[in-house]
Design a protein around this motif. Structure first.
Motif, PDB file in Angstrom:
ATOM      1  N   SER A  57       0.846  -1.202   0.000  1.00 17.82           N
ATOM      2  CA  SER A  57       0.000   0.000   0.000  1.00 17.82           C
ATOM      3  C   SER A  57       0.875   1.244   0.000  1.00 17.82           C
ATOM      4  O   SER A  57       2.076   1.169   0.267  1.00 17.82           O
ATOM      5  CB  SER A  57      -0.863  -0.006   1.265  1.00 17.82           C
ATOM      6  N   ILE A  58       0.245   2.398  -0.278  1.00 17.62           N
ATOM      7  CA  ILE A  58       0.948   3.655  -0.035  1.00 17.62           C
ATOM      8  C   ILE A  58       0.007   4.625   0.669  1.00 17.62           C
ATOM      9  O   ILE A  58      -1.211   4.571   0.479  1.00 17.62           O
ATOM     10  CB  ILE A  58       1.491   4.318  -1.319  1.00 17.62           C
ATOM     11  N   ALA A  59       0.577   5.475   1.497  1.00 16.13           N
ATOM     12  CA  ALA A  59      -0.196   6.542   2.135  1.00 16.13           C
ATOM     13  C   ALA A  59      -0.029   7.785   1.262  1.00 16.13           C
ATOM     14  O   ALA A  59       1.095   8.235   1.032  1.00 16.13           O
ATOM     15  CB  ALA A  59       0.307   6.795   3.550  1.00 16.13           C
ATOM     16  N   ALA A  60      -1.145   8.305   0.748  1.00 16.15           N
ATOM     17  CA  ALA A  60      -1.094   9.452  -0.172  1.00 16.15           C
ATOM     18  C   ALA A  60      -1.804  10.648   0.444  1.00 16.15           C
ATOM     19  O   ALA A  60      -2.792  10.497   1.156  1.00 16.15           O
ATOM     20  CB  ALA A  60      -1.772   9.088  -1.491  1.00 16.15           C
ATOM     21  N   ARG A  61      -1.266  11.832   0.158  1.00 12.22           N
ATOM     22  CA  ARG A  61      -1.905  13.058   0.658  1.00 12.22           C
ATOM     23  C   ARG A  61      -1.760  14.166  -0.370  1.00 12.22           C
ATOM     24  O   ARG A  61      -0.675  14.332  -0.951  1.00 12.22           O
ATOM     25  CB  ARG A  61      -1.244  13.478   1.984  1.00 12.22           C
TER      26      ARG A  61
END
Ligand code: TXA
Ligand code: MG
Length: 315
Positions: free
Chosen positions: A114-118
């Motif tokens: 997964s990736i944490a995106a903002r």
């Protein structure tokens, strides 16, 4: 100390080039200052871990200027699209399934699929992201385990020339980190309370949202270790008054407080002041910091989360 520059068009160009060349740049967002590196470059991302002194490779939040750039690297479910339309740009990060051809450094995901995106709302941060033209991995710009930075001076106190540029745009408006919400399963789970409250998310999805509890043995999000955000001085929570030698950090009307997060009991104001006041009170002239009770609602959940970590036993 890193070279500190005002956040204007000229320095945005210079900092964007430094990022593309694989260097570290500290920059403001509406939550806290971030320590940024090119998220597609393994060596650049590794420099973040080295500069912060992170004990292990916790995954990092990757920052994007717009939805098109997020869609290139992550799968967006209908729920993710709905939450993005409501809360982006803003103080919330989505953990999303990572696309196989994402082209991002594997280090930003620390081995997770997964990736944490903002997409941050801060105008200068978005301009920097647009100008750099690459996704930027950025944890908070503090040494590992220390208080998060809400001013350029906080960043300058923690780092040296390993940070090529520090872009100064004054204090951060929100003052606590982004909410991290896991959207990889059917049920969303808040992994870290932050700038967007659980109440706001519940209003959007129409039912209660799960909030992960912090578990030192098996943290759901690898960055959720209990002791964190620690000042040098011991912290005592839910204090009605200071004991001998302690500084009282107040909330609500109090005449005895050394500093007050919000005299009128406003949680938004308290969040914006939180880290700066902890930095200020972390002075050996006091024996400890006693903190008035903060209501466990709205932004109070993010504030109390950070305070519980600051008060937790240190490793
Ligand atoms: O406000 C913020 O979020 C700031 C600014 C600079 O954007 N950044 C920040 O990053 O606070 P950091 O690295 O200090 O915190 C990132 C949090 C950690 O708790 C980490 O474990 C979690 O996000 N995280 C990152 N990627 C994840 C993933 N793929 N799955 C689960 N959790 C993840
Ligand atoms: Mg942090």
């Amino acid at each position: 100390m890193p070279s500190t520059s005002p956040l204007n068009d000229n320095f945005i160009e210079i900092a964007a080039s430094a990022l593309r060349a694989g260097n570290l740049v500290a920059f403001p967002t509406e939550t806290v200052y971030g320590l940024g590196a090119d998220a597609t470059n393994d060596t650049a991302v590794a420099k973040i871990f080295e500069a912060k002194g992170r004990p292990k490779f916790n995954p990092l939040i990757v920052h994007f200027p717009d939805m098109d750039s997020v869609e290139k690297v992550a799968e967006l479910s209908p729920l993710a699209n709905k939450l993005a339309a409501l809360f982006w740009p803003g103080p919330i990060s989505f953990v999303l399934p990572r696309k196989a051809d994402a082209g991002l450094s594997l280090l930003v995901s620390a081995g997770l699929p997964s990736i944490a995106a903002r997409i941050p709302a801060h105008e200068g941060a978005r301009k920097l992201l647009q100008t750099a033209g690459i996704p930027i991995a950025a944890p908070s710009a503090n040494r590992s385990g220390r208080i998060s930075p809400t001013t350029a001076a906080h960043v300058a106190a923690d780092f040296g020339e390993e940070v090529a540029y520090l872009l100064d745009n004054g204090p951060c408006a929100v003052g606590v980190e982004s909410t991290v919400i896991d959207l990889t399963e059917t049920k969303p789970v808040v992994l870290r309370p932050g700038g967007i409250t659980a109440e706001q998310i519940e209003a959007a999805i129409g039912h209660p949202v799960d909030v992960a509890s912090v578990n030192e043995e098996n943290p759901k999000s690898p960055g959720m270790l209990l002791s964190h955000y620690a000042p040098q001085l011991p912290i005592r929570l839910n204090a009605s008054a200071a004991k001998d030698g302690e500084a009282l950090l107040g909330f609500g009307p109090s005449s005895a407080a050394a500093m007050n997060l919000s005299v009128r009991g406003d949680l938004v104001e308290a969040a914006a002041n939180l880290f700066a006041y902890l930095h200020d009170l972390d002075d050996p002239k006091w024996s400890g910091i006693a903190i008035s009770p903060i209501p466990e609602q709205g932004l109070g959940c993010a504030i109390n989360d950070r305070l519980r970590r600051a008060a937790a036993p240190r490793p």
